[in-house]
Design a protein around this motif. Sequence first.
Motif, PDB file in Angstrom:
ATOM      1  N   LEU A  33       0.860  -1.184   0.000  1.00 25.08           N
ATOM      2  CA  LEU A  33       0.000   0.000   0.000  1.00 25.08           C
ATOM      3  C   LEU A  33       0.897   1.234   0.000  1.00 25.08           C
ATOM      4  O   LEU A  33       1.722   1.411   0.900  1.00 25.08           O
ATOM      5  N   ILE A  34       0.747   2.078  -1.007  1.00 23.08           N
ATOM      6  CA  ILE A  34       1.509   3.319  -1.098  1.00 23.08           C
ATOM      7  C   ILE A  34       0.537   4.480  -0.951  1.00 23.08           C
ATOM      8  O   ILE A  34      -0.393   4.617  -1.756  1.00 23.08           O
ATOM      9  N   GLY A  35       0.728   5.284   0.085  1.00 20.57           N
ATOM     10  CA  GLY A  35      -0.156   6.405   0.351  1.00 20.57           C
ATOM     11  C   GLY A  35       0.574   7.723   0.158  1.00 20.57           C
ATOM     12  O   GLY A  35       1.707   7.889   0.616  1.00 20.57           O
ATOM     13  N   LEU A  36      -0.077   8.661  -0.530  1.00 20.97           N
ATOM     14  CA  LEU A  36       0.493   9.990  -0.770  1.00 20.97           C
ATOM     15  C   LEU A  36      -0.374  11.014  -0.044  1.00 20.97           C
ATOM     16  O   LEU A  36      -1.504  11.290  -0.461  1.00 20.97           O
ATOM     17  N   ASP A  37       0.138  11.557   1.032  1.00 22.48           N
ATOM     18  CA  ASP A  37      -0.621  12.508   1.847  1.00 22.48           C
ATOM     19  C   ASP A  37      -0.913  13.776   1.043  1.00 22.48           C
ATOM     20  O   ASP A  37      -0.007  14.402   0.491  1.00 22.48           O
ATOM     21  N   GLY A  38      -2.190  14.137   0.972  1.00 23.25           N
ATOM     22  CA  GLY A  38      -2.573  15.378   0.300  1.00 23.25           C
ATOM     23  C   GLY A  38      -2.688  15.278  -1.208  1.00 23.25           C
ATOM     24  O   GLY A  38      -2.679  16.304  -1.903  1.00 23.25           O
ATOM     25  N   TRP A  39      -2.842  14.069  -1.746  1.00 25.08           N
ATOM     26  CA  TRP A  39      -2.931  13.867  -3.193  1.00 25.08           C
ATOM     27  C   TRP A  39      -4.395  13.898  -3.631  1.00 25.08           C
ATOM     28  O   TRP A  39      -5.135  12.941  -3.427  1.00 25.08           O
ATOM     29  N   GLY A  40      -4.795  14.987  -4.220  1.00 25.11           N
ATOM     30  CA  GLY A  40      -6.169  15.121  -4.677  1.00 25.11           C
ATOM     31  C   GLY A  40      -6.399  14.465  -6.021  1.00 25.11           C
ATOM     32  O   GLY A  40      -5.551  14.535  -6.927  1.00 25.11           O
ATOM     33  N   ALA A  41      -7.562  13.852  -6.187  1.00 23.66           N
ATOM     34  CA  ALA A  41      -7.884  13.172  -7.440  1.00 23.66           C
ATOM     35  C   ALA A  41      -7.944  14.142  -8.614  1.00 23.66           C
ATOM     36  O   ALA A  41      -7.694  13.761  -9.761  1.00 23.66           O
ATOM     37  N   TYR A  42      -8.259  15.399  -8.341  1.00 24.18           N
ATOM     38  CA  TYR A  42      -8.351  16.402  -9.401  1.00 24.18           C
ATOM     39  C   TYR A  42      -7.054  16.485 -10.209  1.00 24.18           C
ATOM     40  O   TYR A  42      -7.051  16.872 -11.383  1.00 24.18           O
ATOM     41  N   SER A  43      -5.918  16.130  -9.575  1.00 22.27           N
ATOM     42  CA  SER A  43      -4.603  16.337 -10.187  1.00 22.27           C
ATOM     43  C   SER A  43      -4.220  15.255 -11.186  1.00 22.27           C
ATOM     44  O   SER A  43      -3.310  15.463 -11.999  1.00 22.27           O
ATOM     45  N   VAL A  44      -4.872  14.113 -11.127  1.00 21.47           N
ATOM     46  CA  VAL A  44      -4.404  12.954 -11.898  1.00 21.47           C
ATOM     47  C   VAL A  44      -4.371  13.215 -13.399  1.00 21.47           C
ATOM     48  O   VAL A  44      -3.364  12.915 -14.064  1.00 21.47           O
ATOM     49  N   PRO A  45      -5.422  13.759 -14.016  1.00 19.43           N
ATOM     50  CA  PRO A  45      -5.362  13.959 -15.470  1.00 19.43           C
ATOM     51  C   PRO A  45      -4.219  14.870 -15.910  1.00 19.43           C
ATOM     52  O   PRO A  45      -3.659  14.683 -16.996  1.00 19.43           O
TER      53      PRO A  45
END
Length: 301
Positions: A33-45
């Motif tokens: 499991l790799i977790g990125l604190d503060g990673w919003g889904a909006y940023s993926v594209p």
Amino acid sequence: MKKFTITFALTIIAVLLAATPCSAKGKAKHVVLIGLDGWGAYSVPKADIPTIKQFMADGAYTLEKRSALPSSSAINWASMFMGAGPELHGYTQWGSKTPELPSRVLNEHGIFPTVFQLLRDAQPEAEIGCLYEWDGIKYLVDTLALSHHAQAPDYNKHPEALCTMAETYIKEKRPVLLAVCFDNPDHVGHQAGHDTPEYYAKLKELDAYIARIIQAVKDAGMLKETIFIITADHGGIEKGHGGKTMNEMQTPFIISGKNVKKSGEFHESMMQYDVASTIAYIFGLKQPQVWIGRPMKQVFK
């Protein structure tokens, strides 16, 4: 005599079947499991994250997983590991170290049941680890259920330290379950802001670290028996988070590897606490009654 022989043979077969563990119960032998604190889904594209996007193409994902409220760190890491929301586990603030509300139940270690403890109970000899940059993680994982946990040194002085720690641990110990929690998307979000060039540069850097962790899994000979999950505790807006906007609440959940369908995006409802339930399902673990999470069964073969 013939009837007795048949009956005796059937009895022996039944005993052997009952004594044989069901190896098909779980979906994989290892989970990273790799977790990125503060990673919003909006940023993926918009993000230049080829390793992560390859996982999306090879497995299943949603960009609509919702954080528990408030959309802050400790409450959502707790929910991710504990299979329930703040109303039940009791961690209600961004920096909670102990529950502000009485936990609905406590395990033998005096903490709300975590997925780490469930796995420890089922596999007493399993190697279970958690590596992190933010020291707040250690209060949420039930360290007594872990084989190993460690905090990376100051990121500003040693930016690759957590990645290197994960590589070494994977190769040396071949963990059954490992959580690697990166903290710095959140730091950049607070300092430079979300949805900024600095934020996307940080995601690109972390994507390279994730590629190194995957290579370590290959080098350890675990790849064919491993499921990877890449996700986050919360997103953000401008220079903060904790509120009720979708940019703060929606985070990616990406899963790929052994027995995961190459099915792309899914739109079934997913909450933060469903992560723990999905990991428990991978290992064939029975959820405690107090958990409210649901496994994302549709992503598996």
